[in-house]
Design a protein around this motif. Structure first.
Motif, PDB file in Angstrom:
ATOM      1  N   VAL A 162     -54.713   6.646  18.671  1.00  0.00           N
ATOM      2  CA  VAL A 162     -55.414   6.096  17.514  1.00  0.00           C
ATOM      3  C   VAL A 162     -54.442   5.941  16.347  1.00  0.00           C
ATOM      4  O   VAL A 162     -54.507   4.968  15.582  1.00  0.00           O
ATOM      5  N   ILE A 163     -53.523   6.886  16.210  1.00  0.00           N
ATOM      6  CA  ILE A 163     -52.508   6.819  15.155  1.00  0.00           C
ATOM      7  C   ILE A 163     -51.429   5.799  15.522  1.00  0.00           C
ATOM      8  O   ILE A 163     -51.019   4.979  14.702  1.00  0.00           O
ATOM      9  N   THR A 164     -50.992   5.857  16.771  1.00  0.00           N
ATOM     10  CA  THR A 164     -49.937   4.960  17.226  1.00  0.00           C
ATOM     11  C   THR A 164     -50.362   3.495  17.119  1.00  0.00           C
ATOM     12  O   THR A 164     -49.562   2.636  16.732  1.00  0.00           O
ATOM     13  N   ALA A 165     -51.616   3.203  17.446  1.00  0.00           N
ATOM     14  CA  ALA A 165     -52.099   1.821  17.409  1.00  0.00           C
ATOM     15  C   ALA A 165     -52.024   1.246  16.001  1.00  0.00           C
ATOM     16  O   ALA A 165     -51.602   0.096  15.801  1.00  0.00           O
ATOM     17  N   TYR A 166     -52.438   2.035  15.017  1.00  0.00           N
ATOM     18  CA  TYR A 166     -52.362   1.566  13.625  1.00  0.00           C
ATOM     19  C   TYR A 166     -50.911   1.297  13.232  1.00  0.00           C
ATOM     20  O   TYR A 166     -50.586   0.264  12.640  1.00  0.00           O
ATOM     21  N   VAL A 215     -62.262  -5.725   7.989  1.00  0.00           N
ATOM     22  CA  VAL A 215     -62.884  -5.945   9.301  1.00  0.00           C
ATOM     23  C   VAL A 215     -62.418  -4.885  10.298  1.00  0.00           C
ATOM     24  O   VAL A 215     -63.221  -4.308  11.043  1.00  0.00           O
ATOM     25  N   GLY A 216     -61.128  -4.607  10.320  1.00  0.00           N
ATOM     26  CA  GLY A 216     -60.597  -3.613  11.253  1.00  0.00           C
ATOM     27  C   GLY A 216     -61.224  -2.247  11.063  1.00  0.00           C
ATOM     28  O   GLY A 216     -61.557  -1.555  12.035  1.00  0.00           O
ATOM     29  N   ASN A 217     -61.412  -1.837   9.815  1.00  0.00           N
ATOM     30  CA  ASN A 217     -61.985  -0.516   9.550  1.00  0.00           C
ATOM     31  C   ASN A 217     -63.478  -0.455   9.843  1.00  0.00           C
ATOM     32  O   ASN A 217     -63.978   0.567  10.324  1.00  0.00           O
ATOM     33  N   VAL A 218     -64.193  -1.523   9.562  1.00  0.00           N
ATOM     34  CA  VAL A 218     -65.625  -1.538   9.870  1.00  0.00           C
ATOM     35  C   VAL A 218     -65.853  -1.502  11.385  1.00  0.00           C
ATOM     36  O   VAL A 218     -66.726  -0.778  11.879  1.00  0.00           O
ATOM     37  N   VAL A 219     -65.057  -2.255  12.122  1.00  0.00           N
ATOM     38  CA  VAL A 219     -65.170  -2.223  13.584  1.00  0.00           C
ATOM     39  C   VAL A 219     -64.832  -0.818  14.102  1.00  0.00           C
ATOM     40  O   VAL A 219     -65.495  -0.306  15.016  1.00  0.00           O
ATOM     41  N   ALA A 220     -63.832  -0.179  13.517  1.00  0.00           N
ATOM     42  CA  ALA A 220     -63.479   1.185  13.921  1.00  0.00           C
ATOM     43  C   ALA A 220     -64.646   2.142  13.703  1.00  0.00           C
ATOM     44  O   ALA A 220     -64.903   3.042  14.514  1.00  0.00           O
ATOM     45  N   ALA A 221     -65.375   1.951  12.600  1.00  0.00           N
ATOM     46  CA  ALA A 221     -66.504   2.829  12.281  1.00  0.00           C
ATOM     47  C   ALA A 221     -67.607   2.736  13.322  1.00  0.00           C
ATOM     48  O   ALA A 221     -68.330   3.714  13.562  1.00  0.00           O
ATOM     49  N   PHE A 222     -67.756   1.580  13.947  1.00  0.00           N
ATOM     50  CA  PHE A 222     -68.837   1.382  14.923  1.00  0.00           C
ATOM     51  C   PHE A 222     -68.318   1.293  16.361  1.00  0.00           C
ATOM     52  O   PHE A 222     -69.032   0.848  17.253  1.00  0.00           O
ATOM     53  N   ALA A 223     -67.067   1.727  16.581  1.00  0.00           N
ATOM     54  CA  ALA A 223     -66.465   1.626  17.911  1.00  0.00           C
ATOM     55  C   ALA A 223     -67.249   2.465  18.930  1.00  0.00           C
ATOM     56  O   ALA A 223     -67.387   3.679  18.748  1.00  0.00           O
ATOM     57  N   PRO A 224     -67.704   1.847  20.020  1.00  0.00           N
ATOM     58  CA  PRO A 224     -68.481   2.600  21.014  1.00  0.00           C
ATOM     59  C   PRO A 224     -67.602   3.358  22.004  1.00  0.00           C
ATOM     60  O   PRO A 224     -68.071   4.283  22.669  1.00  0.00           O
ATOM     61  N   THR A 225     -66.331   2.968  22.112  1.00  0.00           N
ATOM     62  CA  THR A 225     -65.421   3.615  23.058  1.00  0.00           C
ATOM     63  C   THR A 225     -64.086   3.877  22.384  1.00  0.00           C
ATOM     64  O   THR A 225     -63.757   3.288  21.339  1.00  0.00           O
ATOM     65  N   ALA A 226     -63.295   4.753  23.004  1.00  0.00           N
ATOM     66  CA  ALA A 226     -61.969   5.045  22.475  1.00  0.00           C
ATOM     67  C   ALA A 226     -61.081   3.804  22.498  1.00  0.00           C
ATOM     68  O   ALA A 226     -60.282   3.580  21.585  1.00  0.00           O
ATOM     69  N   GLY A 227     -61.232   2.989  23.535  1.00  0.00           N
ATOM     70  CA  GLY A 227     -60.435   1.766  23.629  1.00  0.00           C
ATOM     71  C   GLY A 227     -60.729   0.811  22.489  1.00  0.00           C
ATOM     72  O   GLY A 227     -59.807   0.200  21.924  1.00  0.00           O
ATOM     73  N   THR A 228     -62.000   0.668  22.137  1.00  0.00           N
ATOM     74  CA  THR A 228     -62.370  -0.193  21.014  1.00  0.00           C
ATOM     75  C   THR A 228     -61.804   0.345  19.711  1.00  0.00           C
ATOM     76  O   THR A 228     -61.324  -0.408  18.858  1.00  0.00           O
ATOM     77  N   VAL A 276     -59.096   2.184  19.320  1.00  0.00           N
ATOM     78  CA  VAL A 276     -57.654   1.943  19.311  1.00  0.00           C
ATOM     79  C   VAL A 276     -57.361   0.491  18.938  1.00  0.00           C
ATOM     80  O   VAL A 276     -56.467   0.208  18.120  1.00  0.00           O
ATOM     81  N   ALA A 277     -58.117  -0.447  19.503  1.00  0.00           N
ATOM     82  CA  ALA A 277     -57.910  -1.868  19.191  1.00  0.00           C
ATOM     83  C   ALA A 277     -58.219  -2.159  17.723  1.00  0.00           C
ATOM     84  O   ALA A 277     -57.490  -2.913  17.059  1.00  0.00           O
ATOM     85  N   ALA A 278     -59.297  -1.564  17.207  1.00  0.00           N
ATOM     86  CA  ALA A 278     -59.665  -1.786  15.809  1.00  0.00           C
ATOM     87  C   ALA A 278     -58.608  -1.223  14.870  1.00  0.00           C
ATOM     88  O   ALA A 278     -58.299  -1.811  13.825  1.00  0.00           O
ATOM     89  N   ARG A 279     -58.038  -0.087  15.251  1.00  0.00           N
ATOM     90  CA  ARG A 279     -56.988   0.502  14.422  1.00  0.00           C
ATOM     91  C   ARG A 279     -55.738  -0.383  14.401  1.00  0.00           C
ATOM     92  O   ARG A 279     -55.066  -0.508  13.381  1.00  0.00           O
ATOM     93  N   PHE A 280     -55.435  -1.031  15.519  1.00  0.00           N
ATOM     94  CA  PHE A 280     -54.305  -1.951  15.569  1.00  0.00           C
ATOM     95  C   PHE A 280     -54.533  -3.110  14.599  1.00  0.00           C
ATOM     96  O   PHE A 280     -53.645  -3.487  13.830  1.00  0.00           O
ATOM     97  N   VAL A 281     -55.748  -3.671  14.617  1.00  0.00           N
ATOM     98  CA  VAL A 281     -56.085  -4.787  13.728  1.00  0.00           C
ATOM     99  C   VAL A 281     -56.005  -4.351  12.267  1.00  0.00           C
ATOM    100  O   VAL A 281     -55.477  -5.075  11.414  1.00  0.00           O
ATOM    101  N   ALA A 282     -56.516  -3.155  11.968  1.00  0.00           N
ATOM    102  CA  ALA A 282     -56.497  -2.671  10.586  1.00  0.00           C
ATOM    103  C   ALA A 282     -55.073  -2.462  10.083  1.00  0.00           C
ATOM    104  O   ALA A 282     -54.807  -2.580   8.879  1.00  0.00           O
ATOM    105  N   GLY A 283     -54.139  -2.172  10.986  1.00  0.00           N
ATOM    106  CA  GLY A 283     -52.760  -1.942  10.585  1.00  0.00           C
ATOM    107  C   GLY A 283     -51.962  -3.208  10.335  1.00  0.00           C
ATOM    108  O   GLY A 283     -50.958  -3.177   9.615  1.00  0.00           O
ATOM    109  N   ILE A 284     -52.384  -4.320  10.902  1.00  0.00           N
ATOM    110  CA  ILE A 284     -51.612  -5.566  10.790  1.00  0.00           C
ATOM    111  C   ILE A 284     -51.321  -5.969   9.335  1.00  0.00           C
ATOM    112  O   ILE A 284     -50.200  -6.361   9.004  1.00  0.00           O
ATOM    113  N   PRO A 285     -52.303  -5.885   8.413  1.00  0.00           N
ATOM    114  CA  PRO A 285     -52.014  -6.338   7.035  1.00  0.00           C
ATOM    115  C   PRO A 285     -51.222  -5.355   6.190  1.00  0.00           C
ATOM    116  O   PRO A 285     -50.774  -5.721   5.093  1.00  0.00           O
ATOM    117  N   HIS A 286     -51.045  -4.122   6.634  1.00  0.00           N
ATOM    118  CA  HIS A 286     -50.507  -3.036   5.812  1.00  0.00           C
ATOM    119  C   HIS A 286     -49.185  -3.390   5.131  1.00  0.00           C
ATOM    120  O   HIS A 286     -49.081  -3.400   3.899  1.00  0.00           O
TER     121      HIS A 286
END
Length: 400
Positions: free
Chosen positions: A59-63, A96-109, A111-121
């Motif tokens: 989860v950390i690595t993906a971001y 969008v990345g953080n909102v999707v992370a908040a409602f993620a139903p699985t660990a894979g989702t 991780v993907a949401a955290r990757f998206v949230a990190g892109i603009p950083h």
């Protein structure tokens, strides 16, 4: 694309400039909260999804990987975009990345949401710093940039402990949702109070990319990408270390993280002073201190008082490197200033990914929760070695 500071600031009142910079700092605050609060909530995430420590560390690595990939690509791809438009798009993607992370139903989702949230950083901090400097005008640029970065520092003192408390009280999902709200507020604030800088000077993508052909730029990025990983090797798994090794009650974790945040603020301020006095020697001293502190933390972690003091020092020595690394990149980047400003955050988040992975790896091998500190000391030592080579190189080749 860069801006002429005098032209950009000419038509703006001081109050308007201050409000605009505060809006940009709000985005930095949200980014800081989502990056570091996830580490304080990692154990809760692992328990919820039934993950091992290394798996939860993804989860950390993906971001971090999102930052590493996003900063250079967005900086080059959007080099001709209007700066205000780009800031809006970046913060919308972050939200969008953080909102999707908040409602993620699985660990894979998640991780993907955290990757998206990190892109603009990285791109956000790079562009926001340049916009703030251009709005403030000559003689006030450094102060304006520090105000944008202050959002990141305040996040570690107030936002991260608050998000950790919220996550423990209402579930880790609530923390990510709160960050999404901060992102949405930042979009609205930029839309209302941040003007498009005038006096823009176009820098072609080829000129930005030319910075990557400079050996000193690459060496400085390598120092950040490797050496800074030592801090993240410790901080990623800090909840396990403080609770299971130091014996601190889990309810005190928000306060523990606030101490770490204070260390980061102190280190950032001290690092700027040291870098102004002697950039290269200052960085060498800080890198050496970080190596020693990380090694000592493996021992200090066995008692609650020394563990908290050690964590403060880990945060302060790590954060003290950032201003110097940024200044060194800007010194050697030529016309690639925007890319250099963004790539610093890419390098530091490459360190985030490397540290999180290595810390999880040594734990998985059965070396215990203090082992990430020793592994981190090894990373810091490698970073110190790269820095020594970079600093001595120009002296050996001073005369062609």
């Amino acid at each position: 694309m860069t801006t002429n500071p005098a032209a950009a600031a000419a038509a703006l009142s001081p109050r308007r400039v201050q409000v605009a910079i505060l809006a940009l700092a709000l985005g930095g605050f949200g980014i800081g909260v989502t990056e570091f609060a996830a580490m304080g909530l990692l154990r809760s995430i692992a328990d919820d999804f039934g993950l091992t420590e290394p798996r939860a560390g993804q989860v950390i690595t993906a971001y971090a990987l999102g930052v590493v990939v996003g900063a250079p690509l967005l900086t080059v791809w959007t080099s001709r975009w209007r700066r205000r438009t780009l800031l809006l798009v970046l913060m919308a993607l972050f939200t969008v990345g953080n909102v999707v992370a908040a409602f993620a139903p699985t660990a894979g989702t998640l991780v993907a949401a955290r990757f998206v949230a990190g892109i603009p950083h990285g791109a956000y901090f790079g562009v926001a710093s340049l916009v703030a400097a251009s709005l403030a005008g000559p003689g006030r640029q450094a102060r304006a940039v520090s105000m944008v970065l202050l959002g990141l520092s305040v996040a570690n003192v107030i936002g991260v402990p608050a998000a950790t408390w919220l996550g423990e009280a209402m579930g880790w999902q609530a923390a990510f949702l709160a960050v999404g709200v901060i992102g949405a507020l930042t979009v609205a604030a930029i839309l209302v109070v941040v003007p498009e800088p005038t006096g823009t000077v176009v820098v072609r993508a080829r000129e930005e990319l030319a910075a990557l052909a400079r050996p000193q730029v690459l060496a400085t990025l390598a120092v950040g990408a490797v050496g800074f990983g030592g801090m993240f090797a410790v901080y990623t798994y800090i909840q396990w270390t403080m609770v299971d090794v130091a014996g601190i009650d889990r309810a005190w974790m928000p306060a523990v993280l606030a101490v770490y945040g204070l260390g980061m603020v102190a280190g950032n301020l001290a690092g700027g002073v040291v870098a102004d006095r002697d950039l290269d020697r200052g960085l060498l001293a800080i890198a050496a201190a970080m190596t020693v502190i990380l090694a000592l933390f493996s021992v200090a972690a066995h008692h609650p008082v020394t563990a908290v003091v050690g964590l403060f020092l880990v945060g302060s020595t790590g954060s003290a490197m950032v201003p110097g690394l940024q200044a060194r990149l800007m010194r050697h980047a030529g016309r690639g200033q925007t890319l250099a400003a963004s790539l610093n955050h890419s390098a530091l988040n490459a360190a985030n990914a490397l540290g999180a992975w290595l810390g999880g790896a040594v734990i998985a091998l059965g070396f215990g929760y203090t082992s990430p500190a020793l592994a981190g000391a090894g990373l810091a030592a490698v970073g110190l070695g790269i820095l020594v080579a970079a600093v001595s190189g120009p002296r050996r080749h001073r005369h062609p």
